[in-house]
Design an enzyme around this catalytic site. Sequence first.
Site, PDB file in Angstrom:
ATOM      1  N   HIS A 195       0.866  -1.182   0.000  1.00  0.00           N
ATOM      2  CA  HIS A 195       0.000   0.000   0.000  1.00  0.00           C
ATOM      3  C   HIS A 195       0.907   1.237   0.000  1.00  0.00           C
ATOM      4  O   HIS A 195       2.034   1.179   0.497  1.00  0.00           O
ATOM      5  CB  HIS A 195      -0.819  -0.064   1.300  1.00  0.00           C
ATOM      6  CG  HIS A 195      -1.890   0.960   1.424  1.00  0.00           C
ATOM      7  ND1 HIS A 195      -1.653   2.242   1.882  1.00  0.00           N
ATOM      8  CD2 HIS A 195      -3.227   0.891   1.199  1.00  0.00           C
ATOM      9  CE1 HIS A 195      -2.788   2.903   1.922  1.00  0.00           C
ATOM     10  NE2 HIS A 195      -3.770   2.111   1.502  1.00  0.00           N
TER      11      HIS A 195
ATOM     12  N   ASP B 174       2.981  -4.784   8.124  1.00  0.00           N
ATOM     13  CA  ASP B 174       1.761  -3.992   7.994  1.00  0.00           C
ATOM     14  C   ASP B 174       0.581  -4.962   8.108  1.00  0.00           C
ATOM     15  O   ASP B 174       0.295  -5.723   7.175  1.00  0.00           O
ATOM     16  CB  ASP B 174       1.789  -3.285   6.631  1.00  0.00           C
ATOM     17  CG  ASP B 174       0.454  -2.649   6.273  1.00  0.00           C
ATOM     18  OD1 ASP B 174      -0.523  -2.822   7.026  1.00  0.00           O
ATOM     19  OD2 ASP B 174       0.393  -1.980   5.221  1.00  0.00           O
TER      20      ASP B 174
ATOM     21  N   GLN C 273      -4.574  -5.457   6.888  1.00  0.00           N
ATOM     22  CA  GLN C 273      -5.563  -6.360   6.276  1.00  0.00           C
ATOM     23  C   GLN C 273      -5.527  -7.767   6.876  1.00  0.00           C
ATOM     24  O   GLN C 273      -6.209  -8.664   6.384  1.00  0.00           O
ATOM     25  CB  GLN C 273      -5.331  -6.443   4.756  1.00  0.00           C
ATOM     26  CG  GLN C 273      -5.499  -5.114   4.034  1.00  0.00           C
ATOM     27  CD  GLN C 273      -6.934  -4.612   4.009  1.00  0.00           C
ATOM     28  OE1 GLN C 273      -7.882  -5.370   4.242  1.00  0.00           O
ATOM     29  NE2 GLN C 273      -7.119  -3.342   3.733  1.00  0.00           N
TER      30      GLN C 273
ATOM     31  N   LYS D 125     -10.482  -0.701  10.600  1.00  0.00           N
ATOM     32  CA  LYS D 125     -10.644  -1.874   9.724  1.00  0.00           C
ATOM     33  C   LYS D 125     -11.013  -3.118  10.524  1.00  0.00           C
ATOM     34  O   LYS D 125     -11.245  -4.180   9.972  1.00  0.00           O
ATOM     35  CB  LYS D 125      -9.359  -2.118   8.936  1.00  0.00           C
ATOM     36  CG  LYS D 125      -9.078  -1.014   7.911  1.00  0.00           C
ATOM     37  CD  LYS D 125      -7.914  -1.373   7.049  1.00  0.00           C
ATOM     38  CE  LYS D 125      -7.294  -0.190   6.357  1.00  0.00           C
ATOM     39  NZ  LYS D 125      -7.973   0.234   5.138  1.00  0.00           N
TER      40      LYS D 125
ATOM     41  N   CYS E 263      -4.729   2.486  -3.692  1.00  0.00           N
ATOM     42  CA  CYS E 263      -3.498   2.992  -3.048  1.00  0.00           C
ATOM     43  C   CYS E 263      -2.337   2.032  -3.244  1.00  0.00           C
ATOM     44  O   CYS E 263      -1.528   1.819  -2.323  1.00  0.00           O
ATOM     45  CB  CYS E 263      -3.706   3.259  -1.557  1.00  0.00           C
ATOM     46  SG  CYS E 263      -4.914   4.515  -1.226  1.00  0.00           S
TER      47      CYS E 263
HETATM   48  N1  PMP Z   1      -1.800  -0.884   4.618  1.00  0.00           N
HETATM   49  C1  PMP Z   1      -2.742  -1.611   4.035  1.00  0.00           C
HETATM   50  C2  PMP Z   1      -2.404  -2.991   3.527  1.00  0.00           C
HETATM   51  C3  PMP Z   1      -4.032  -1.090   3.898  1.00  0.00           C
HETATM   52  O1  PMP Z   1      -4.976  -1.809   3.306  1.00  0.00           O
HETATM   53  C4  PMP Z   1      -4.304   0.211   4.381  1.00  0.00           C
HETATM   54  C5  PMP Z   1      -5.681   0.837   4.244  1.00  0.00           C
HETATM   55  N2  PMP Z   1      -6.281   0.659   3.001  1.00  0.00           N
HETATM   56  C6  PMP Z   1      -3.281   0.918   5.008  1.00  0.00           C
HETATM   57  C7  PMP Z   1      -2.049   0.336   5.109  1.00  0.00           C
HETATM   58  C8  PMP Z   1      -3.493   2.288   5.550  1.00  0.00           C
HETATM   59  O2  PMP Z   1      -4.359   2.252   6.626  1.00  0.00           O
HETATM   60  P1  PMP Z   1      -4.899   3.613   7.291  1.00  0.00           P
HETATM   61  O3  PMP Z   1      -5.401   4.451   6.159  1.00  0.00           O
HETATM   62  O4  PMP Z   1      -5.977   3.164   8.213  1.00  0.00           O
HETATM   63  O5  PMP Z   1      -3.754   4.245   8.005  1.00  0.00           O
END
Ligand code: PMP
Length: 410
Positions: free
Chosen positions: A128, A205, A208, A231, A369
């Site tokens: 991401h 990270d 997910q 999430k 993203c």
């Molecule tokens: N890493 C991953 C794999 C994600 O899916 C996301 C959110 N789509 C993020 C990081 C970022 O999370 P946040 O916007 O809640 O900080």
Amino acid sequence: MVNAQSKYDIQTIRNDFPILGTEVYGKPLVYLDNGATTQKPRQVVEAMVQQYYTANANVHRGVHHLSMIATDMLEQSREAVRRFIDAESVQEIVFTRGTTEAINLVASTFCQQEMQAGDEVIISTMEHHSNIVPWQLQKERKGIVVKVIPMADNGILCMDEYEKLFTSRTKLVSVAHVSNVLGTINPVADIIRIAHSHGVPVLIDGAQSVPHMPVSVRSLDADFYCFSGHKVYGPTGIGVLYGKREWLDRLPPYQGGGEMIGTVSFESTTFNAIPYKFEAGTPNYVDATGLAAALEYVEKIGMNNIAVYEADLTQYALQQMSQIEGIRFFGPMEQRGSVISFLVGNIHHLDMGTLLDRIGIAVRTGHHCAEPLMHRLGIEGTLRASFGLYNTYDEVDALVAGIHRVSQMF
Ligand code: PMP
């Protein structure tokens, strides 16, 4: 499928989420955008309302009754997080705004202290943006080098190539546990073991993964692990950075302000112990209460039960969707989470997403993203259906029928 369904009281679960009973454009809402954010059960909202109504005061600073209650609640929430991800100590749990802030915290403090120009960080093709851009900022500021683990066409990381990326300059590995686009569950235990054999720490990270499977930072032996509250059925604006005690002790503060200090004079400052050293300013204590309520909520259902239910639902969805003419899936068919990225024929993802929305079905469209991953796949974007613990087989059927209907319009 039947087994998981029968153990799982889906209707009771759905009743906890008022928004799932609403309609959009006069159609029942089919919410399949859980990868972006999840809906909140009453238990989470009520825990927060209760705190605002009965126990709201700034934490850590006051001798008065309410402040002590609020402080206790914050520390209980930290304990709930510790238990949930199986960390050794609450001192290893730092509250952040979310995954993004947690990764930025590590990128900034780790690079400041542990990296010189020319030192290397390893990330992967399927990251991401929040696990790419913070390292690129450090590339600009500090001259570090960002290396990328390649990915095979089936959406699996090339582990042989990963091993070859290590040099004497490698200082950190930072990868996603589960891809938010492909659903790939990366072999993070192996990724960590290999990095450690080179004396290199690893940041995972978990944005997910934490909502969908049991996670033990101790079994994984992760050095850093992060996730977002919103999430995992908790509130927005709160997330977690887990860091092994020795790392958090060693790294410098991220931001300066109240709470993170020991003593302050105009000449110099000493810093508070971990985790407070990394929590400058008034913490987001009410959202921490909401996050703890969310973790208790999913623990009560059981993370294993959620994992089995979602895996069966995803397999069912893949089977049903594979009958749609011209459908292309992105990501592996096995060893995957509950995220399905797809395209149908040459229908633009935005057109399909917009038309599905008109019949009540919420999916995500675009690059999610993860633009570098889109470049690797040679596409601009996908449609993404991502399931949560409250989605049903009927909702999968509604999605499949919706895709059929939209496809016929083209
Ligand atoms: N890493 C991953 C794999 C994600 O899916 C996301 C959110 N789509 C993020 C990081 C970022 O999370 P946040 O916007 O809640 O900080």
